[in-house]
Scaffold this active site. Sequence first.
Site, PDB file in Angstrom:
ATOM      1  N   TYR A  93       0.755  43.127  18.970  1.00  0.00           N
ATOM      2  CA  TYR A  93       0.306  44.134  19.989  1.00  0.00           C
ATOM      3  C   TYR A  93       0.142  43.609  21.256  1.00  0.00           C
ATOM      4  O   TYR A  93       0.582  43.859  22.418  1.00  0.00           O
ATOM      5  CB  TYR A  93      -0.487  45.100  19.591  1.00  0.00           C
TER       6      TYR A  93
ATOM      7  N   LYS B 295       1.772  43.166  25.059  1.00  0.00           N
ATOM      8  CA  LYS B 295       1.095  43.797  26.228  1.00  0.00           C
ATOM      9  C   LYS B 295       0.827  42.876  27.286  1.00  0.00           C
ATOM     10  O   LYS B 295       1.138  42.970  28.387  1.00  0.00           O
ATOM     11  CB  LYS B 295      -0.273  44.486  25.883  1.00  0.00           C
TER      12      LYS B 295
ATOM     13  N   THR C  49      -4.269  46.468  28.569  1.00  0.00           N
ATOM     14  CA  THR C  49      -5.329  46.494  27.612  1.00  0.00           C
ATOM     15  C   THR C  49      -6.311  45.283  27.765  1.00  0.00           C
ATOM     16  O   THR C  49      -5.711  44.142  28.122  1.00  0.00           O
ATOM     17  CB  THR C  49      -4.667  46.469  26.155  1.00  0.00           C
ATOM     18  N   ASP C  50      -7.483  45.069  27.440  1.00  0.00           N
ATOM     19  CA  ASP C  50      -8.418  44.205  27.546  1.00  0.00           C
ATOM     20  C   ASP C  50      -7.973  43.021  26.409  1.00  0.00           C
ATOM     21  O   ASP C  50      -8.401  41.880  26.253  1.00  0.00           O
ATOM     22  CB  ASP C  50      -9.869  44.554  27.238  1.00  0.00           C
ATOM     23  N   GLU C  51      -7.148  43.464  25.293  1.00  0.00           N
ATOM     24  CA  GLU C  51      -6.692  42.605  24.292  1.00  0.00           C
ATOM     25  C   GLU C  51      -5.893  41.449  24.574  1.00  0.00           C
ATOM     26  O   GLU C  51      -5.637  40.493  23.871  1.00  0.00           O
ATOM     27  CB  GLU C  51      -5.949  43.473  22.930  1.00  0.00           C
TER      28      GLU C  51
HETATM   29  P1  NAD Z   1      -0.529  56.330  22.079  1.00  0.00           P
HETATM   30  O1  NAD Z   1       0.207  55.546  21.130  1.00  0.00           O
HETATM   31  O2  NAD Z   1      -1.476  57.370  21.754  1.00  0.00           O
HETATM   32  O3  NAD Z   1       0.759  57.098  22.902  1.00  0.00           O
HETATM   33  C1  NAD Z   1       1.800  56.292  23.369  1.00  0.00           C
HETATM   34  C2  NAD Z   1       2.842  57.124  24.008  1.00  0.00           C
HETATM   35  O4  NAD Z   1       4.202  56.474  24.222  1.00  0.00           O
HETATM   36  C3  NAD Z   1       3.229  58.168  23.059  1.00  0.00           C
HETATM   37  O5  NAD Z   1       3.294  59.573  23.524  1.00  0.00           O
HETATM   38  C4  NAD Z   1       4.649  57.536  22.491  1.00  0.00           C
HETATM   39  O6  NAD Z   1       5.415  59.115  22.042  1.00  0.00           O
HETATM   40  C5  NAD Z   1       5.247  57.082  23.906  1.00  0.00           C
HETATM   41  N1  NAD Z   1       6.079  56.284  23.526  1.00  0.00           N
HETATM   42  C6  NAD Z   1       6.311  55.259  22.717  1.00  0.00           C
HETATM   43  N2  NAD Z   1       7.394  54.394  22.731  1.00  0.00           N
HETATM   44  C7  NAD Z   1       8.022  55.187  23.706  1.00  0.00           C
HETATM   45  C8  NAD Z   1       9.362  54.793  24.226  1.00  0.00           C
HETATM   46  N3  NAD Z   1      10.181  53.882  23.859  1.00  0.00           N
HETATM   47  N4  NAD Z   1       9.941  55.726  25.352  1.00  0.00           N
HETATM   48  C9  NAD Z   1       9.144  56.522  25.817  1.00  0.00           C
HETATM   49  N5  NAD Z   1       7.632  56.974  25.412  1.00  0.00           N
HETATM   50  C10 NAD Z   1       7.388  56.425  24.182  1.00  0.00           C
HETATM   51  O7  NAD Z   1      -1.187  55.307  23.182  1.00  0.00           O
HETATM   52  P2  NAD Z   1      -2.554  55.369  23.953  1.00  0.00           P
HETATM   53  O8  NAD Z   1      -3.551  54.935  23.268  1.00  0.00           O
HETATM   54  O9  NAD Z   1      -2.478  56.677  24.605  1.00  0.00           O
HETATM   55  O10 NAD Z   1      -2.407  54.029  24.967  1.00  0.00           O
HETATM   56  C11 NAD Z   1      -1.562  54.310  26.086  1.00  0.00           C
HETATM   57  C12 NAD Z   1      -1.434  53.174  26.783  1.00  0.00           C
HETATM   58  O11 NAD Z   1      -2.717  52.648  27.146  1.00  0.00           O
HETATM   59  C13 NAD Z   1      -0.682  51.888  26.167  1.00  0.00           C
HETATM   60  O12 NAD Z   1       0.085  51.199  26.988  1.00  0.00           O
HETATM   61  C14 NAD Z   1      -1.936  50.984  25.510  1.00  0.00           C
HETATM   62  O13 NAD Z   1      -1.271  49.690  25.586  1.00  0.00           O
HETATM   63  C15 NAD Z   1      -2.811  51.401  26.684  1.00  0.00           C
HETATM   64  N6  NAD Z   1      -4.245  50.997  26.252  1.00  0.00           N
HETATM   65  C16 NAD Z   1      -4.563  52.049  25.235  1.00  0.00           C
HETATM   66  C17 NAD Z   1      -6.083  51.725  24.780  1.00  0.00           C
HETATM   67  C18 NAD Z   1      -6.806  52.533  23.699  1.00  0.00           C
HETATM   68  O14 NAD Z   1      -7.821  52.162  23.460  1.00  0.00           O
HETATM   69  N7  NAD Z   1      -6.013  53.379  23.199  1.00  0.00           N
HETATM   70  C19 NAD Z   1      -6.917  50.858  25.668  1.00  0.00           C
HETATM   71  C20 NAD Z   1      -6.449  50.166  26.668  1.00  0.00           C
HETATM   72  C21 NAD Z   1      -4.970  50.390  26.984  1.00  0.00           C
HETATM   73  O1  DAU Z   2      -9.101  47.184  23.215  1.00  0.00           O
HETATM   74  C1  DAU Z   2      -8.066  48.210  23.582  1.00  0.00           C
HETATM   75  C2  DAU Z   2      -7.238  48.661  22.557  1.00  0.00           C
HETATM   76  O2  DAU Z   2      -7.962  49.250  21.442  1.00  0.00           O
HETATM   77  C3  DAU Z   2      -6.162  49.049  22.666  1.00  0.00           C
HETATM   78  O3  DAU Z   2      -5.296  48.547  23.632  1.00  0.00           O
HETATM   79  C4  DAU Z   2      -5.239  49.630  21.480  1.00  0.00           C
HETATM   80  O4  DAU Z   2      -4.304  50.182  21.593  1.00  0.00           O
HETATM   81  C5  DAU Z   2      -6.069  50.380  20.602  1.00  0.00           C
HETATM   82  O5  DAU Z   2      -5.417  50.585  19.423  1.00  0.00           O
HETATM   83  C6  DAU Z   2      -7.631  49.610  20.189  1.00  0.00           C
HETATM   84  O6  DAU Z   2      -7.209  48.653  19.603  1.00  0.00           O
HETATM   85  P1  DAU Z   2      -8.467  48.244  18.170  1.00  0.00           P
HETATM   86  O7  DAU Z   2      -7.548  47.427  17.130  1.00  0.00           O
HETATM   87  O8  DAU Z   2      -9.732  47.480  18.601  1.00  0.00           O
HETATM   88  O9  DAU Z   2      -8.552  49.585  17.686  1.00  0.00           O
HETATM   89  P2  DAU Z   2      -8.506  50.085  16.305  1.00  0.00           P
HETATM   90  O10 DAU Z   2      -9.043  51.685  16.400  1.00  0.00           O
HETATM   91  O11 DAU Z   2      -7.510  50.060  15.511  1.00  0.00           O
HETATM   92  O12 DAU Z   2      -9.654  49.450  15.378  1.00  0.00           O
HETATM   93  C7  DAU Z   2     -11.019  49.304  16.239  1.00  0.00           C
HETATM   94  C8  DAU Z   2     -11.640  48.359  15.381  1.00  0.00           C
HETATM   95  O13 DAU Z   2     -12.100  49.028  14.017  1.00  0.00           O
HETATM   96  C9  DAU Z   2     -11.221  47.086  14.983  1.00  0.00           C
HETATM   97  O14 DAU Z   2     -12.254  46.054  14.959  1.00  0.00           O
HETATM   98  C10 DAU Z   2     -10.598  47.254  13.632  1.00  0.00           C
HETATM   99  C11 DAU Z   2     -11.343  48.152  13.012  1.00  0.00           C
HETATM  100  N1  DAU Z   2     -11.065  49.146  11.874  1.00  0.00           N
HETATM  101  C12 DAU Z   2      -9.866  49.995  12.188  1.00  0.00           C
HETATM  102  C13 DAU Z   2      -9.414  50.969  11.471  1.00  0.00           C
HETATM  103  C14 DAU Z   2      -8.249  51.513  12.007  1.00  0.00           C
HETATM  104  C15 DAU Z   2     -11.581  49.371  10.533  1.00  0.00           C
HETATM  105  O15 DAU Z   2     -12.554  48.648  10.282  1.00  0.00           O
HETATM  106  N2  DAU Z   2     -11.015  50.366   9.972  1.00  0.00           N
HETATM  107  C16 DAU Z   2      -9.905  51.183  10.124  1.00  0.00           C
HETATM  108  O16 DAU Z   2      -9.526  51.846   9.067  1.00  0.00           O
END
Ligand code: NAD
Ligand code: DAU
Length: 352
Positions: free
Chosen positions: A158, A162, A133-135
């Site tokens: 988190y 990562k 992730t970019d975080e």
């Molecule tokens: P998600 O939470 O939707 O999915 C995570 C999956 O991992 C789920 O299916 C869960 O059951 C599985 N999992 C969790 N713990 C596990 C374990 N111990 N063993 C096996 N499986 C397990 O997450 P996502 O949003 O699809 O993100 C996927 C990946 O991409 C993550 O590594 C996250 O850090 C990264 N990522 C997410 C975003 C985003 O915006 N969502 C952006 C950049 C990177």
């Molecule tokens: O940047 C990549 C990341 O983006 C991924 O690595 C993470 O897995 C993914 O969850 C996401 O993280 P964020 O914290 O940016 O996403 P989230 O959707 O939780 O929140 C987006 C923005 O919205 C953040 O500034 C917090 C705000 N927010 C979020 C929720 C859930 C609100 O204002 N209200 C809310 O109820």
Amino acid sequence: MTIKNILITGGAGFIGSHVVRRFVNLFPNYNIFNLDKLTYAGNLENLKDVENNSNYTFIKGDITDADFIQDLFHKYLFDGVIHLAAESHVDRSISNPLEFVITNVVGTVNLLNAAKTIWHNNYNNKVFYHVSTDEVYGQLGDEGKFLEITAYSPNSPYSASKASSDHFVRAYHHTYGMPIKISNCSNNYGSHHFPEKLIPLMINNIIHNKPLPVYGKGENVRDWLFVEDHARAIDYIFHKGKIGDTYNIGGNNEWKNIELVKFLCALMDAKLGRASGENEKLITYVTDRAGHDFRYAIDASKFMNELGWEPSVTFEQGLEKTVDWYMANSEWLQNVTTGNYQQYYQAMYAKR
Ligand code: NAD
Ligand code: DAU
């Protein structure tokens, strides 16, 4: 045609399910093994359309179980790994950091160890691709973007977990020659996104006429990318990215949270046949997230120039597709928002 065994972890989650679907459909010479623990975020309904394909196998299992992971690698002798399994929600990491250390750090090291054991004497044509992730780069002020060389400075449990997993992946390359690749992507949106995250949570609450909880003043900025474009980026990097390298992926699409929520409200006024401005009345400012990162923005020019990738949809197109998907899949939404989700929502938002 050489048949390869490819392990995708976390394939039942949001991004993972899009990656699995893409690889199962596009690469008949790959046997795709989807390893997922099926936590609250994992859902096999996400993959109904490919579950009977002959090149797809689902394995329920936990990446934190080292013996199980070793056995699995010995059984299937994977040629490639695309590792997405993780605990992924920042708010949950603030409530329970240790769970993030165990899954995201220990789980990743278990996978690296197993790959090292079976590949040890022959890394040819093998790839361990870690999706991050970019975080990990921390937060930006009003200016600038994250580059691959930006120093890591994670702020939440988190992102710290990562960042730590990224460091282990890099260390296995440096120390053992493990053929790794890493990508760091910005915020994704699209179908099958669990409604604890901003966009699907707001869509769900608008549909049900519930308050829209905006953290703080809603001034925080995120860079949004359509999930299918991320899945295509993962395909490009898996196949064409350089071993040992890192790629930043982003949508060049920055939005303040409050502007995004207002845009969504207007789009959904029209979709739901409500009066213009009706949904905006649901916006409720709530207590800010602890340690809330102000702004993320990705400079993806290295990836775009080297591998010829670019986003395929505008945010307006992607968001409309996303809203249409949620409106057409009310049963999916209902299934994932009953039971434990209700308890999570009460606990998380009652205290704000
Ligand atoms: P998600 O939470 O939707 O999915 C995570 C999956 O991992 C789920 O299916 C869960 O059951 C599985 N999992 C969790 N713990 C596990 C374990 N111990 N063993 C096996 N499986 C397990 O997450 P996502 O949003 O699809 O993100 C996927 C990946 O991409 C993550 O590594 C996250 O850090 C990264 N990522 C997410 C975003 C985003 O915006 N969502 C952006 C950049 C990177
Ligand atoms: O940047 C990549 C990341 O983006 C991924 O690595 C993470 O897995 C993914 O969850 C996401 O993280 P964020 O914290 O940016 O996403 P989230 O959707 O939780 O929140 C987006 C923005 O919205 C953040 O500034 C917090 C705000 N927010 C979020 C929720 C859930 C609100 O204002 N209200 C809310 O109820």
